[in-house]
Structure formats: structure tokens, C-alpha cells
Design a protein around this motif. Structure first.
Motif, PDB file in Angstrom:
ATOM      1  N   ARG A  45      34.863  52.730  98.834  1.00 19.86           N
ATOM      2  CA  ARG A  45      35.205  51.782  97.780  1.00 19.86           C
ATOM      3  C   ARG A  45      34.149  51.880  96.677  1.00 19.86           C
ATOM      4  N   GLU A  46      34.583  51.905  95.435  1.00 18.46           N
ATOM      5  CA  GLU A  46      33.646  52.065  94.329  1.00 18.46           C
ATOM      6  C   GLU A  46      33.807  50.958  93.299  1.00 18.46           C
ATOM      7  N   LEU A  47      32.691  50.654  92.645  1.00 18.26           N
ATOM      8  CA  LEU A  47      32.706  49.649  91.591  1.00 18.26           C
ATOM      9  C   LEU A  47      33.461  50.174  90.384  1.00 18.26           C
ATOM     10  N   VAL A  48      34.309  49.319  89.831  1.00 19.15           N
ATOM     11  CA  VAL A  48      34.997  49.628  88.582  1.00 19.15           C
ATOM     12  C   VAL A  48      34.352  48.854  87.438  1.00 19.15           C
ATOM     13  N   ALA A  49      34.234  47.543  87.616  1.00 22.64           N
ATOM     14  CA  ALA A  49      33.639  46.691  86.581  1.00 22.64           C
ATOM     15  C   ALA A  49      33.196  45.391  87.222  1.00 22.64           C
ATOM     16  N   SER A  50      32.194  44.765  86.606  1.00 19.76           N
ATOM     17  CA  SER A  50      31.719  43.486  87.110  1.00 19.76           C
ATOM     18  C   SER A  50      31.305  42.599  85.951  1.00 19.76           C
ATOM     19  N   ILE A  51      31.268  41.292  86.227  1.00 19.50           N
ATOM     20  CA  ILE A  51      30.844  40.327  85.224  1.00 19.50           C
ATOM     21  C   ILE A  51      30.056  39.236  85.928  1.00 19.50           C
ATOM     22  N   THR A  52      28.926  38.856  85.347  1.00 22.68           N
ATOM     23  CA  THR A  52      28.091  37.834  85.952  1.00 22.68           C
ATOM     24  C   THR A  52      28.400  36.466  85.361  1.00 22.68           C
ATOM     25  N   SER A  53      27.770  35.442  85.940  1.00 27.57           N
ATOM     26  CA  SER A  53      27.994  34.077  85.472  1.00 27.57           C
ATOM     27  C   SER A  53      27.499  33.880  84.044  1.00 27.57           C
ATOM     28  N   ASP A  54      26.563  34.719  83.598  1.00 27.17           N
ATOM     29  CA  ASP A  54      26.106  34.629  82.203  1.00 27.17           C
ATOM     30  C   ASP A  54      26.730  35.712  81.334  1.00 27.17           C
ATOM     31  N   SER A  55      27.870  36.232  81.802  1.00 29.20           N
ATOM     32  CA  SER A  55      28.735  37.123  81.019  1.00 29.20           C
ATOM     33  C   SER A  55      28.204  38.534  80.832  1.00 29.20           C
ATOM     34  N   TYR A  56      27.247  38.934  81.621  1.00 25.85           N
ATOM     35  CA  TYR A  56      26.816  40.330  81.565  1.00 25.85           C
ATOM     36  C   TYR A  56      27.878  41.182  82.260  1.00 25.85           C
ATOM     37  N   THR A  57      28.290  42.247  81.601  1.00 26.35           N
ATOM     38  CA  THR A  57      29.309  43.125  82.166  1.00 26.35           C
ATOM     39  C   THR A  57      28.740  44.500  82.469  1.00 26.35           C
ATOM     40  N   ASN A  58      29.353  45.138  83.426  1.00 23.88           N
ATOM     41  CA  ASN A  58      28.949  46.479  83.827  1.00 23.88           C
ATOM     42  C   ASN A  58      30.200  47.273  84.173  1.00 23.88           C
ATOM     43  N   TYR A  59      30.206  48.554  83.799  1.00 24.08           N
ATOM     44  CA  TYR A  59      31.371  49.393  84.030  1.00 24.08           C
ATOM     45  C   TYR A  59      30.980  50.726  84.644  1.00 24.08           C
ATOM     46  N   ALA A  60      31.869  51.252  85.470  1.00 19.18           N
ATOM     47  CA  ALA A  60      31.694  52.622  85.929  1.00 19.18           C
ATOM     48  C   ALA A  60      31.873  53.558  84.733  1.00 19.18           C
ATOM     49  N   ASP A  61      31.155  54.661  84.746  1.00 19.90           N
ATOM     50  CA  ASP A  61      31.240  55.614  83.635  1.00 19.90           C
ATOM     51  C   ASP A  61      32.671  56.103  83.426  1.00 19.90           C
ATOM     52  N   SER A  62      33.406  56.229  84.515  1.00 18.45           N
ATOM     53  CA  SER A  62      34.750  56.793  84.437  1.00 18.45           C
ATOM     54  C   SER A  62      35.755  55.869  83.736  1.00 18.45           C
ATOM     55  N   VAL A  63      35.413  54.587  83.590  1.00 18.30           N
ATOM     56  CA  VAL A  63      36.364  53.650  82.983  1.00 18.30           C
ATOM     57  C   VAL A  63      35.829  53.023  81.703  1.00 18.30           C
ATOM     58  N   ARG A  64      34.554  53.247  81.403  1.00 15.97           N
ATOM     59  CA  ARG A  64      33.955  52.608  80.221  1.00 15.97           C
ATOM     60  C   ARG A  64      34.709  53.047  78.975  1.00 15.97           C
ATOM     61  N   GLY A  65      35.063  52.072  78.156  1.00 14.20           N
ATOM     62  CA  GLY A  65      35.827  52.353  76.950  1.00 14.20           C
ATOM     63  C   GLY A  65      37.327  52.249  77.145  1.00 14.20           C
ATOM     64  N   ARG A  66      37.776  52.254  78.388  1.00 15.89           N
ATOM     65  CA  ARG A  66      39.209  52.136  78.676  1.00 15.89           C
ATOM     66  C   ARG A  66      39.544  50.803  79.354  1.00 15.89           C
ATOM     67  N   PHE A  67      38.643  50.307  80.183  1.00 18.82           N
ATOM     68  CA  PHE A  67      38.872  49.075  80.933  1.00 18.82           C
ATOM     69  C   PHE A  67      37.983  47.967  80.372  1.00 18.82           C
ATOM     70  N   THR A  68      38.478  46.732  80.463  1.00 20.74           N
ATOM     71  CA  THR A  68      37.708  45.568  80.027  1.00 20.74           C
ATOM     72  C   THR A  68      37.840  44.453  81.055  1.00 20.74           C
ATOM     73  N   ILE A  69      36.707  43.938  81.498  1.00 18.24           N
ATOM     74  CA  ILE A  69      36.709  42.809  82.422  1.00 18.24           C
ATOM     75  C   ILE A  69      36.435  41.534  81.630  1.00 18.24           C
ATOM     76  N   SER A  70      37.140  40.467  81.996  1.00 22.08           N
ATOM     77  CA  SER A  70      36.944  39.197  81.310  1.00 22.08           C
ATOM     78  C   SER A  70      37.309  38.078  82.271  1.00 22.08           C
ATOM     79  N   ARG A  71      37.037  36.840  81.857  1.00 23.71           N
ATOM     80  CA  ARG A  71      37.373  35.712  82.714  1.00 23.71           C
ATOM     81  C   ARG A  71      37.863  34.544  81.881  1.00 23.71           C
ATOM     82  N   GLU A  72      38.685  33.726  82.513  1.00 26.23           N
ATOM     83  CA  GLU A  72      39.230  32.543  81.878  1.00 26.23           C
ATOM     84  C   GLU A  72      38.913  31.354  82.771  1.00 26.23           C
ATOM     85  N   SER A  73      37.975  30.535  82.343  1.00 23.13           N
ATOM     86  CA  SER A  73      37.480  29.460  83.183  1.00 23.13           C
ATOM     87  C   SER A  73      38.562  28.434  83.507  1.00 23.13           C
TER      88      SER A  73
END
Length: 115
Positions: A45-73
Motif C-alpha cells: 500500500r502506498e501513500l497518494v496524498a495526505s492533509i494535516t489538521s493545519d492544512s499541510y498537504t503532501n503528494y506522491a510524485d506520481s500524482v502531484r499536479g494531477r490529484f488534489t486532496i481537500s476537506r470539508e469540515s
């Protein structure tokens, strides 16, 4: 305890888009971090994207620029918008939450990209 429910997977042609949703049983802002992982048979299993409680995001190189992680409280939901999908994106996508020093997983949703 945090319960996670993914939805939004399906079959799409290469170049198309999908949006995955992960509904949490508690406020997403009370969770330290949430992420999307994916797994194909025979691979880890591999990381695709993540988001922290203070909105820091991280993406795998293979999806950066194509995928977007977000949240709706208001809906306790985290999304993964996937654009320009490729056949290599075919996998089961899992939602993960890290809260109270514990890791929680959803059951997964299948994404299949046809070439």
C-alpha cells in the motif's frame, strides 16, 4: 474510535476524472492527519496524498499536479480529486486517519482506469 467510509470509485477512461470521498465519524479537524493510500495486488500500500489538521498537504510524485486532496469540515469529509487519470492509477484506494496515536482505515474503493 474513528470510522471511515470511502465512496466515489468506479471505472473511467484514461484522461478522465474522479472524485473520491471519505466520510469520517468525527470532525476532520480533530484528526491529526488524513490521507489516501492505494494498493494493487502484489504490491505494498502506498501513500497518494495526505492533509494535516493545519492544512499541510503532501503528494506522491506520481500524482502531484494531477490529484488534489481537500476537506470539508461541515460534512466531516476529505476528498481526493483525481484528474488526468492514467492506467497506472488503477488500484483500491483507502482512506486513512491518524488520531490519538492510532491509525484507522476505511474499507477501500476500487478505481479502474481503462486505456
Amino acid at each position: 474510535q474513528v470510522q471511515l467510509m470511502e465512496s466515489g470509485g468506479g471505472l473511467v477512461q484514461a484522461g478522465g476524472s474522479l472524485r473520491l470521498s471519505c466520510a469520517a465519524s468525527t470532525s476532520v479537524f480533530s484528526i491529526s492527519s488524513m490521507g489516501w493510500y492505494r494498493q494493487v495486488p502484489g504490491k505494498e500500500r502506498e501513500l497518494v496524498a495526505s492533509i494535516t489538521s493545519d492544512s499541510y498537504t503532501n503528494y506522491a510524485d506520481s500524482v502531484r499536479g494531477r490529484f488534489t486532496i481537500s476537506r470539508e469540515s461541515a460534512k466531516n469529509t476529505v476528498y481526493l480529486q483525481m484528474n488526468s487519470l492514467e492506467s497506472e492509477d488503477t488500484a483500491v484506494y483507502y482512506c486513512r486517519a491518524f488520531s490519538g496515536f492510532r491509525v484507522y482505515w476505511g474499507r477501500g474503493t476500487q478505481v479502474t482506469v481503462s486505456s
